[in-house]
Design a protein around this motif. Structure first.
Motif, PDB file in Angstrom:
ATOM      1  N   PHE A   1     -33.636  11.329 -54.755  1.00  0.00           N
ATOM      2  CA  PHE A   1     -33.964  12.424 -53.838  1.00  0.00           C
ATOM      3  C   PHE A   1     -35.118  13.271 -54.343  1.00  0.00           C
ATOM      4  O   PHE A   1     -35.153  13.682 -55.501  1.00  0.00           O
ATOM      5  CB  PHE A   1     -32.725  13.316 -53.652  1.00  0.00           C
ATOM      6  N   SER A   2     -36.054  13.531 -53.445  1.00  0.00           N
ATOM      7  CA  SER A   2     -37.143  14.460 -53.705  1.00  0.00           C
ATOM      8  C   SER A   2     -37.310  15.325 -52.453  1.00  0.00           C
ATOM      9  O   SER A   2     -37.551  14.800 -51.362  1.00  0.00           O
ATOM     10  CB  SER A   2     -38.440  13.700 -54.002  1.00  0.00           C
ATOM     11  N   ALA A   3     -37.133  16.625 -52.610  1.00  0.00           N
ATOM     12  CA  ALA A   3     -37.118  17.523 -51.452  1.00  0.00           C
ATOM     13  C   ALA A   3     -38.482  17.576 -50.775  1.00  0.00           C
ATOM     14  O   ALA A   3     -39.524  17.654 -51.431  1.00  0.00           O
ATOM     15  CB  ALA A   3     -36.689  18.919 -51.886  1.00  0.00           C
ATOM     16  N   ASP A   4     -38.464  17.551 -49.452  1.00  0.00           N
ATOM     17  CA  ASP A   4     -39.670  17.594 -48.637  1.00  0.00           C
ATOM     18  C   ASP A   4     -39.855  19.019 -48.103  1.00  0.00           C
ATOM     19  O   ASP A   4     -39.063  19.495 -47.291  1.00  0.00           O
ATOM     20  CB  ASP A   4     -39.533  16.600 -47.481  1.00  0.00           C
ATOM     21  N   SER A   5     -40.906  19.684 -48.544  1.00  0.00           N
ATOM     22  CA  SER A   5     -41.122  21.090 -48.173  1.00  0.00           C
ATOM     23  C   SER A   5     -41.491  21.268 -46.703  1.00  0.00           C
ATOM     24  O   SER A   5     -41.439  22.387 -46.178  1.00  0.00           O
ATOM     25  CB  SER A   5     -42.222  21.709 -49.042  1.00  0.00           C
TER      26      SER A   5
ATOM     27  N   LYS B   1     -30.638  25.325 -37.617  1.00  0.00           N
ATOM     28  CA  LYS B   1     -30.937  24.389 -36.532  1.00  0.00           C
ATOM     29  C   LYS B   1     -31.830  23.281 -37.083  1.00  0.00           C
ATOM     30  O   LYS B   1     -33.049  23.295 -36.953  1.00  0.00           O
ATOM     31  CB  LYS B   1     -31.610  25.119 -35.371  1.00  0.00           C
ATOM     32  N   LEU B   2     -31.181  22.336 -37.732  1.00  0.00           N
ATOM     33  CA  LEU B   2     -31.867  21.207 -38.339  1.00  0.00           C
ATOM     34  C   LEU B   2     -31.057  19.935 -38.131  1.00  0.00           C
ATOM     35  O   LEU B   2     -29.829  19.986 -38.034  1.00  0.00           O
ATOM     36  CB  LEU B   2     -32.041  21.419 -39.849  1.00  0.00           C
ATOM     37  N   ALA B   3     -31.730  18.805 -38.083  1.00  0.00           N
ATOM     38  CA  ALA B   3     -31.022  17.529 -38.075  1.00  0.00           C
ATOM     39  C   ALA B   3     -30.206  17.424 -39.360  1.00  0.00           C
ATOM     40  O   ALA B   3     -30.655  17.880 -40.434  1.00  0.00           O
ATOM     41  CB  ALA B   3     -32.020  16.375 -37.988  1.00  0.00           C
ATOM     42  N   PRO B   4     -29.003  16.861 -39.320  1.00  0.00           N
ATOM     43  CA  PRO B   4     -28.121  16.839 -40.500  1.00  0.00           C
ATOM     44  C   PRO B   4     -28.718  16.140 -41.718  1.00  0.00           C
ATOM     45  O   PRO B   4     -28.408  16.513 -42.854  1.00  0.00           O
ATOM     46  CB  PRO B   4     -26.868  16.103 -40.004  1.00  0.00           C
ATOM     47  N   TYR B   5     -29.598  15.169 -41.505  1.00  0.00           N
ATOM     48  CA  TYR B   5     -30.175  14.453 -42.639  1.00  0.00           C
ATOM     49  C   TYR B   5     -31.249  15.274 -43.369  1.00  0.00           C
ATOM     50  O   TYR B   5     -31.742  14.865 -44.427  1.00  0.00           O
ATOM     51  CB  TYR B   5     -30.758  13.102 -42.197  1.00  0.00           C
ATOM     52  N   LEU B   6     -31.600  16.453 -42.816  1.00  0.00           N
ATOM     53  CA  LEU B   6     -32.600  17.314 -43.461  1.00  0.00           C
ATOM     54  C   LEU B   6     -31.978  18.452 -44.260  1.00  0.00           C
ATOM     55  O   LEU B   6     -32.686  19.215 -44.917  1.00  0.00           O
ATOM     56  CB  LEU B   6     -33.541  17.914 -42.405  1.00  0.00           C
ATOM     57  N   ILE B   7     -30.659  18.565 -44.233  1.00  0.00           N
ATOM     58  CA  ILE B   7     -30.007  19.732 -44.834  1.00  0.00           C
ATOM     59  C   ILE B   7     -30.262  19.830 -46.335  1.00  0.00           C
ATOM     60  O   ILE B   7     -30.445  20.925 -46.869  1.00  0.00           O
ATOM     61  CB  ILE B   7     -28.487  19.743 -44.538  1.00  0.00           C
ATOM     62  N   HIS B   8     -30.293  18.712 -47.051  1.00  0.00           N
ATOM     63  CA  HIS B   8     -30.495  18.785 -48.502  1.00  0.00           C
ATOM     64  C   HIS B   8     -31.919  19.187 -48.864  1.00  0.00           C
ATOM     65  O   HIS B   8     -32.141  19.867 -49.874  1.00  0.00           O
ATOM     66  CB  HIS B   8     -30.119  17.457 -49.172  1.00  0.00           C
TER      67      HIS B   8
ATOM     68  N   MET C   1     -31.755  22.902 -48.435  1.00  0.00           N
ATOM     69  CA  MET C   1     -30.986  23.521 -49.508  1.00  0.00           C
ATOM     70  C   MET C   1     -31.793  23.617 -50.810  1.00  0.00           C
ATOM     71  O   MET C   1     -31.664  24.588 -51.558  1.00  0.00           O
ATOM     72  CB  MET C   1     -29.711  22.723 -49.768  1.00  0.00           C
ATOM     73  N   ALA C   2     -32.619  22.623 -51.068  1.00  0.00           N
ATOM     74  CA  ALA C   2     -33.363  22.582 -52.328  1.00  0.00           C
ATOM     75  C   ALA C   2     -34.328  23.748 -52.485  1.00  0.00           C
ATOM     76  O   ALA C   2     -34.666  24.135 -53.612  1.00  0.00           O
ATOM     77  CB  ALA C   2     -34.126  21.256 -52.433  1.00  0.00           C
ATOM     78  N   PHE C   3     -34.761  24.326 -51.365  1.00  0.00           N
ATOM     79  CA  PHE C   3     -35.720  25.429 -51.418  1.00  0.00           C
ATOM     80  C   PHE C   3     -35.062  26.797 -51.269  1.00  0.00           C
ATOM     81  O   PHE C   3     -35.746  27.823 -51.277  1.00  0.00           O
ATOM     82  CB  PHE C   3     -36.795  25.237 -50.348  1.00  0.00           C
TER      83      PHE C   3
ATOM     84  N   LYS D   1     -40.134  23.663 -40.066  1.00  0.00           N
ATOM     85  CA  LYS D   1     -39.260  23.402 -38.918  1.00  0.00           C
ATOM     86  C   LYS D   1     -38.369  24.603 -38.591  1.00  0.00           C
ATOM     87  O   LYS D   1     -37.924  24.770 -37.451  1.00  0.00           O
ATOM     88  CB  LYS D   1     -38.390  22.170 -39.185  1.00  0.00           C
ATOM     89  N   VAL D   2     -38.094  25.432 -39.611  1.00  0.00           N
ATOM     90  CA  VAL D   2     -37.264  26.617 -39.368  1.00  0.00           C
ATOM     91  C   VAL D   2     -38.061  27.912 -39.452  1.00  0.00           C
ATOM     92  O   VAL D   2     -37.494  29.006 -39.391  1.00  0.00           O
ATOM     93  CB  VAL D   2     -36.072  26.670 -40.366  1.00  0.00           C
ATOM     94  N   GLY D   3     -39.370  27.782 -39.636  1.00  0.00           N
ATOM     95  CA  GLY D   3     -40.231  28.958 -39.611  1.00  0.00           C
ATOM     96  C   GLY D   3     -40.229  29.781 -40.880  1.00  0.00           C
ATOM     97  O   GLY D   3     -40.309  31.018 -40.832  1.00  0.00           O
ATOM     98  N   ILE D   4     -40.156  29.110 -42.032  1.00  0.00           N
ATOM     99  CA  ILE D   4     -40.161  29.808 -43.315  1.00  0.00           C
ATOM    100  C   ILE D   4     -41.406  29.424 -44.107  1.00  0.00           C
ATOM    101  O   ILE D   4     -41.775  28.243 -44.167  1.00  0.00           O
ATOM    102  CB  ILE D   4     -38.910  29.444 -44.152  1.00  0.00           C
ATOM    103  N   ARG D   5     -42.037  30.415 -44.728  1.00  0.00           N
ATOM    104  CA  ARG D   5     -43.148  30.140 -45.636  1.00  0.00           C
ATOM    105  C   ARG D   5     -42.593  29.652 -46.977  1.00  0.00           C
ATOM    106  O   ARG D   5     -41.482  30.014 -47.370  1.00  0.00           O
ATOM    107  CB  ARG D   5     -43.992  31.391 -45.860  1.00  0.00           C
ATOM    108  N   GLU D   6     -43.369  28.845 -47.679  1.00  0.00           N
ATOM    109  CA  GLU D   6     -42.880  28.245 -48.931  1.00  0.00           C
ATOM    110  C   GLU D   6     -42.508  29.300 -49.967  1.00  0.00           C
ATOM    111  O   GLU D   6     -41.609  29.092 -50.779  1.00  0.00           O
ATOM    112  CB  GLU D   6     -43.927  27.279 -49.499  1.00  0.00           C
TER     113      GLU D   6
END
Length: 348
Positions: free
Chosen positions: A159-163, A232-239, A242-244, A168-173
């Motif tokens: 796993f490598s988190a995709d920023s 409000k995210l697809a379930p496969y994007l939750i991790h 979470m990583a950020f 998709k949820v409107g957050i700055r890094e």
């Protein structure tokens, strides 16, 4: 080898997905039976894992009993056609009993010491595999590994988190946010326990939202006043999401562990007595990645806010995470080793 896997929860998809993909490349065949719980089927579809639907089950005791009989019969009928050499599950009493009827070995995995189904799992399973920190001893059938099941899909190897998920949820890094997780407490191992009441949930969200963006993940439907905070995210994007996160607070043992393994400071507020779950206790006392509370206390919110105001606070948690990664094993490889052991017994 033909392997029958019974899946009863979304987390089980993650536990087994890499194992399934690796073993399929080695020409092993699988029959996956999956309960339609929460996002289980959506995850299986996304990861392109074929499965047979096992229905939704029930939340009341009588319904659970009826669903149990249905599940055993369903497994039995499918297995007669599939002719598995081996059954796999994460603490499925249905797979355990069906495997015994069919005289086939069942390897079960669990990290939940208080589950009332454990006695049946021991009786009907060839191997019971748990983390080393597991607080019970199941004798000759018991195999322990040094690690956590969540490493089977959140280890950097897999796993490598995709920023890009943040957009998709409107957050700055650079923006801070906290994830809150509420559970339904309908699982069999949660019988007799209750989670946070609505008043406390609202209090938590209202206070934290004054200082940081708040996102909620919930098994049950949220009340109107909290819906605007729902992830409000697809379930496969939750991790990836979470990583950020800057912090995690929740009732879920699984998501608490996942957050800790991702290096996110985590607090679990659980109705379970302190020290019930060995793996969480290890993350708390050995690695300092988790704090566990039996009851909600305003001090929890004060500690979170204090942490959020610190500069570079997450660096310390990432350091602790690296220590944990260096001292634990890849559970997916351990699963493969267990299958190889069974295969050797067949051949001999």
């Amino acid at each position: 080898m033909r392997i029958f896997i019974d899946i009863g929860h979304p987390a089980h998809v993650h536990y087994f997905k890499n194992f399934i993909k690796i073993m399929e490349k080695r020409n092993h065949q699988f029959l996956i039976l999956a309960r339609n719980k929460d996002v289980t089927h959506k995850l299986l579809d996304y990861y392109d894992i074929n499965y047979v639907d096992k229905g939704k089950g029930s939340n009341n005791l009588f319904g659970k009993f009826i669903y149990g009989i249905y599940s055993i019969l369903k497994i039995f009928r499918l297995a007669i056609k599939f002719k598995p050499h081996l059954f796999f599950s994460f603490a499925s009493p249905y797979a355990a009993q069906a495997s015994t009827i069919l005289n086939k070995p069942h390897i079960t995995f669990t990290d939940t010491e208080h589950a009332f189904t454990n006695k049946g799992l021991i009786l009907f399973s060839k191997i019971v595999c748990t983390p080393k920190s597991f607080k019970r001893d199941y004798g000759d059938k018991h195999r322990r590994f040094n690690g956590f099941f969540e490493l089977g899909y959140l280890h950097p190897k897999y796993f490598s988190a995709d920023s890009s998920v943040l957009k998709k949820v409107g957050i700055r890094e650079e923006e801070k946010f906290i994830i809150i997780r509420f559970v339904s407490w309908h699982a069999g191992h949660d019988f007799g326990y209750k989670g946070l009441d609505l008043r406390v949930k609202v209090q938590i969200i209202e206070e934290l939202s004054k200082h940081v963006k708040v996102y909620i993940s919930s098994e049950d439907e949220l009340p109107k006043e909290l819906i605007k905070y729902q992830i409000k995210l697809a379930p496969y994007l939750i991790h990836d999401f979470m990583a950020f996160a800057s912090y995690f607070l929740g009732e879920s043992g699984t998501m608490t562990t996942e957050s800790a393994i991702l290096g996110v400071p985590s607090i679990q507020v659980s109705a379970l007595p302190s020290g019930t779950i060995g793996s969480l206790e290890e993350l708390e006392h050995k690695y300092g990645l988790v704090k566990i509370y039996e009851n909600f206390d305003k001090k929890i919110l004060q500690d979170i806010i204090r942490y959020l105001n610190k500069r570079d606070a997450k660096k310390e948690y990432l350091k602790r995470r690296n220590q944990m990664l260096n001292e634990t094993i890849d559970i997916t490889n351990h699963m493969i080793d267990l299958v190889d052991e069974i295969m050797d017994n067949y051949e001999n």
